[in-house]
Design a protein around this motif. Structure first.
Motif, PDB file in Angstrom:
ATOM      1  N   ILE A 243       0.854  -1.189   0.000  1.00  0.00           N
ATOM      2  CA  ILE A 243       0.000   0.000   0.000  1.00  0.00           C
ATOM      3  C   ILE A 243       0.890   1.238   0.000  1.00  0.00           C
ATOM      4  CG2 ILE A 243      -1.886   1.193   1.170  1.00  0.00           C
ATOM      5  CD1 ILE A 243      -2.640  -1.631   0.416  1.00  0.00           C
ATOM      6  N   ASN A 270      -3.773   0.252 -11.212  1.00  0.00           N
ATOM      7  CA  ASN A 270      -4.561  -0.345 -10.125  1.00  0.00           C
ATOM      8  C   ASN A 270      -3.707  -0.533  -8.872  1.00  0.00           C
ATOM      9  OD1 ASN A 270      -6.896  -1.405  -8.938  1.00  0.00           O
ATOM     10  ND2 ASN A 270      -6.352  -3.509  -9.471  1.00  0.00           N
ATOM     11  N   PRO A 272      -2.988   0.244  -5.064  1.00  0.00           N
ATOM     12  CA  PRO A 272      -3.710   0.728  -3.879  1.00  0.00           C
ATOM     13  C   PRO A 272      -2.926   1.827  -3.154  1.00  0.00           C
ATOM     14  CG  PRO A 272      -2.704  -1.398  -3.421  1.00  0.00           C
ATOM     15  CD  PRO A 272      -2.483  -1.139  -4.891  1.00  0.00           C
ATOM     16  N   TYR A 273      -3.581   2.942  -2.904  1.00  0.00           N
ATOM     17  CA  TYR A 273      -2.914   4.030  -2.194  1.00  0.00           C
ATOM     18  C   TYR A 273      -3.914   4.787  -1.328  1.00  0.00           C
ATOM     19  CZ  TYR A 273      -4.842   7.568  -5.410  1.00  0.00           C
ATOM     20  OH  TYR A 273      -5.682   8.395  -6.114  1.00  0.00           O
ATOM     21  N   LYS A 299      -7.636  -1.491   3.111  1.00  0.00           N
ATOM     22  CA  LYS A 299      -7.068  -1.627   1.771  1.00  0.00           C
ATOM     23  C   LYS A 299      -6.201  -2.883   1.657  1.00  0.00           C
ATOM     24  CE  LYS A 299      -7.222   3.063  -0.045  1.00  0.00           C
ATOM     25  NZ  LYS A 299      -8.058   2.677  -1.186  1.00  0.00           N
ATOM     26  N   GLU A 302      -8.574  -5.762   1.339  1.00  0.00           N
ATOM     27  CA  GLU A 302      -9.275  -5.682   0.053  1.00  0.00           C
ATOM     28  C   GLU A 302      -8.391  -6.128  -1.106  1.00  0.00           C
ATOM     29  OE1 GLU A 302     -11.036  -2.157  -2.891  1.00  0.00           O
ATOM     30  OE2 GLU A 302     -10.805  -1.778  -0.743  1.00  0.00           O
ATOM     31  N   HIS A 303      -7.116  -5.743  -1.092  1.00  0.00           N
ATOM     32  CA  HIS A 303      -6.227  -6.022  -2.228  1.00  0.00           C
ATOM     33  C   HIS A 303      -5.390  -7.289  -2.054  1.00  0.00           C
ATOM     34  CE1 HIS A 303      -6.711  -2.317  -4.680  1.00  0.00           C
ATOM     35  NE2 HIS A 303      -7.111  -1.802  -3.527  1.00  0.00           N
TER      36      HIS A 303
END
Length: 312
Positions: A243, A270, A272-273, A299, A302-303
């Motif tokens: 992240i 794509n 995540p940040y 996050k 989710e990722h």
């Protein structure tokens, strides 16, 4: 009364309520009892301060150490170690520090900052960072009852200030390098030794460090191939992926254009940040910390399907 008003200004816990009425000072039960017992006082501005900290900040100057002048800036100090301006700046820095910091963390923070102060050329920036150094020593004595830093901090400050005496330097040379020094030598050192760009970035870095979250500062974004871009923070999760965190701390036209380009690249790949705006809460540290850690965990799950836990 709104819900965000019913929080203790010291720790962020719920305000004590008695017979349906909340305390006007909004203190939680624990800090209300400390105030009653004299463990918490108020300063000249009405802000809460622990009695031990106030005693340390107001301790008398020994004749051998000062001639009634501030040990940092040289202004009249009325027999105290610091003048009023340096006193309040130090107290503000104490409030910024994590109240749960261990002796080791505060000592590391102290010595990292001290080493960085040695390379500062600007006398004004040196004074500012010396007030921060005193704050760390005060916090260690107050939080951990450890006097090792407070026993040496004033001698360290005297040495640091004396080493930056510019009275015998060439004035023209000093003026020519002033602007460069302000940019290059201005130090914002987090507790883990990371040198970041602003006080707000210090807070963010310290939140990650004190939550035992592995993180890199200023790392290249490897997923972006067509342009070389760096993030503010990178949190590794799995297989070199993780992240990213960005603090958008400026609002100039050029900065906004660069921000737009970076966000488009994040979305394109794509990646995540987490975005942190310049106007995000800076004084409600507890709420800001909770929101940041919650979003980071969300996050990650989710990722990647999980949020790792690093050893303390």
């Amino acid at each position: 009364m709104e819900s965000n008003e019913l929080k203790c200004p010291i720790c962020g816990e719920k305000t004590r309520v008695y017979m349906g009425k909340a305390r006007k000072d909004r203190l939680c039960p624990e800090h209300a009892d400390m105030l009653k017992n004299g463990e918490i006082l108020t300063d000249e501005k009405g802000n809460f301060i622990e009695a031990k900290t106030r005693k340390l900040l107001n301790q008398e100057v020994k004749p051998a150490e000062s001639n009634n002048t501030c040990i940092v800036c040289g202004s009249p100090s009325n027999g105290k170690m610091q003048c009023k301006n340096c006193y309040y700046e130090t107290k503000d820095h104490i409030e910024e520090l994590d109240k749960n910091s261990s002796v080791r963390k505060l000592r590391d923070h102290y010595y990292n900052l001290k080493e960085r102060i040695f390379i500062i050329k600007s006398i004004e920036e040196t004074k500012k960072q010396c007030n921060r150094l005193i704050a760390i020593a005060m916090a260690d004595a107050n939080i951990n009852d450890d006097s090792s830093l407070i026993d040496r901090v004033y001698k360290d400050v005297q040495t640091l200030i004396k080493g930056k005496d510019t009275t015998n330097q060439n004035t023209k040379i000093e003026e020519d390098r002033k602007e460069k020094d302000e940019q290059k030598s201005k130090i914002n050192t987090a507790q883990d030794g990371h040198n970041v760009d602003s006080d707000m970035e210090v807070k963010i870095d310290d939140i990650l460090y004190n939550a035992f979250i592995l993180h890199c500062y200023g790392k290249s974004i490897d997923e972006i191939v067509e342009k070389r871009k760096k993030c503010d923070w990178f949190i590794p999760i799995a297989n070199g992926k993780g992240i990213y965190i960005e603090y958008w701390g400026m609002k100039t036209q050029k900065y906004l254009e660069e921000r737009k380009e970076k966000e488009e690249l994040y979305n394109k790949y794509n990646i995540p940040y987490i975005s942190i705006e310049q106007d995000d809460p800076k004084h409600d540290t507890q709420t800001f910390k909770s929101n940041l850690l919650r979003e980071l965990k969300t996050k990650a799950i989710e990722h990647f399907g999980f949020m790792p836990e690093w050893k303390k």
